[in-house]
Scaffold this motif. Structure first.
Motif, mmCIF file in Angstrom:
data_model
loop_
_atom_site.group_PDB
_atom_site.id
_atom_site.type_symbol
_atom_site.label_atom_id
_atom_site.label_comp_id
_atom_site.label_asym_id
_atom_site.label_seq_id
_atom_site.Cartn_x
_atom_site.Cartn_y
_atom_site.Cartn_z
ATOM 1 N N GLY A 100 0.692 -1.081 0.161
ATOM 2 C CA GLY A 100 0.117 -0.169 -0.136
ATOM 3 C C GLY A 100 0.844 1.496 -0.165
ATOM 4 O O GLY A 100 0.439 2.299 -0.648
ATOM 5 N N LEU A 101 2.058 1.194 0.969
ATOM 6 C CA LEU A 101 2.804 2.514 0.944
ATOM 7 C C LEU A 101 3.718 2.656 -0.511
ATOM 8 O O LEU A 101 3.664 3.667 -0.896
ATOM 9 N N TRP A 102 4.028 1.508 -0.905
ATOM 10 C CA TRP A 102 4.581 1.624 -2.374
ATOM 11 C C TRP A 102 3.831 2.050 -3.422
ATOM 12 O O TRP A 102 4.354 2.965 -4.316
ATOM 13 N N LYS A 103 2.479 1.640 -3.340
ATOM 14 C CA LYS A 103 1.617 2.322 -4.309
ATOM 15 C C LYS A 103 0.939 3.623 -3.908
ATOM 16 O O LYS A 103 0.204 4.278 -4.641
ATOM 17 N N GLY A 104 1.582 4.222 -2.614
ATOM 18 C CA GLY A 104 0.954 5.450 -2.170
ATOM 19 C C GLY A 104 -0.282 5.815 -1.926
ATOM 20 O O GLY A 104 -0.935 6.827 -2.077
ATOM 21 N N LYS A 105 -0.688 4.681 -1.439
ATOM 22 C CA LYS A 105 -2.115 4.542 -0.755
ATOM 23 C C LYS A 105 -2.391 5.202 0.343
ATOM 24 O O LYS A 105 -1.716 5.124 1.364
ATOM 25 N N ARG A 106 -3.417 6.191 0.508
ATOM 26 C CA ARG A 106 -3.601 6.864 1.765
ATOM 27 C C ARG A 106 -4.069 5.994 3.017
ATOM 28 O O ARG A 106 -3.729 5.859 4.220
ATOM 29 N N TRP A 107 -4.749 4.997 2.808
ATOM 30 C CA TRP A 107 -5.334 3.997 3.486
ATOM 31 C C TRP A 107 -4.007 3.325 4.246
ATOM 32 O O TRP A 107 -3.934 3.245 5.377
ATOM 33 N N ALA A 108 -3.011 2.960 3.410
ATOM 34 C CA ALA A 108 -1.885 2.264 3.920
ATOM 35 C C ALA A 108 -1.036 3.226 4.894
ATOM 36 O O ALA A 108 -0.396 2.725 5.973
#
Length: 182
Positions: A100-108
């Motif tokens: 999730g962080l790699w993809k830049g997701k806010r929820w992550a």
């Protein structure tokens, strides 16, 4: 968050990438450990591991190895299953955070912040019993991750929150950046 710079080359937040790599490395290690623990259901594996650790302990005299040997000698099938499943589940959480962080997701960002903060009291409690360099480094890394996510990523409305981040992203997307670059 992926966004565009003035020169229109796509970039990623270096802080998020570093945290994502750290989380993914921990995920691989924990999932591997979990599957390795399931091999301890076979008593001959436990005996071989104990023998190997005994030889290692005699040559190095490390207290940690003696504790592991004691743990292995009292290990039940139920505990092996619990530890293995727990390590795999925790590794999967790190994997979800990392991707999730790699993809830049806010929820992550929120998930990582909450998962990190929830374990800080345990880490601090561990330091009250016995201080080690590894425990201190772990605490510092986790505090740095929490502070970075809280402040730099504007979690929970700090410094403008998600609205400011969306406005910044909107400023960097579309024809506006192209017009400003030319």
């Amino acid at each position: 968050m992926t966004h565009l710079r003035q020169d229109l080359t796509p970039t990623r937040d270096g802080g998020l990438i570093a945290i994502a790599c750290f989380k993914l490395a921990k995920a691989v290690a924990l999932i591997g450990l979990g599957f390795g623990l399931f091999r301890l259901h076979d008593r001959s594996t436990v005996d071989r591991l104990t023998d190997w650790l005994l030889h290692l302990s005699l040559s190095t005299g490390q207290e940690v190895i003696d504790r592991v040997i004691d743990l292995l000698s009292t290990l039940t099938q139920r505990r092996v299953t619990a530890f293995g499943a727990g390590a795999i589940a925790y590794g999967m959480l790190f994997g979800v955070e990392g991707v999730g962080l790699w993809k830049g997701k806010r929820w992550a960002e929120y998930l990582t912040f909450i998962a990190t903060i929830l374990l800080l009291p345990i880490e601090i409690y561990e330091l009250t019993g016995r201080v080690s360099a590894l425990k201190i480094i772990t605490l510092i890394i986790n505090l740095a991750i929490a502070i970075y996510l809280l402040l730099a990523k504007r979690l929970f409305g700090l410094r403008g929150g998600g609205a400011h981040e969306r406005a910044e992203r909107a400023h960097d997307l579309g024809w506006g950046p192209i017009d400003r670059a030319t």
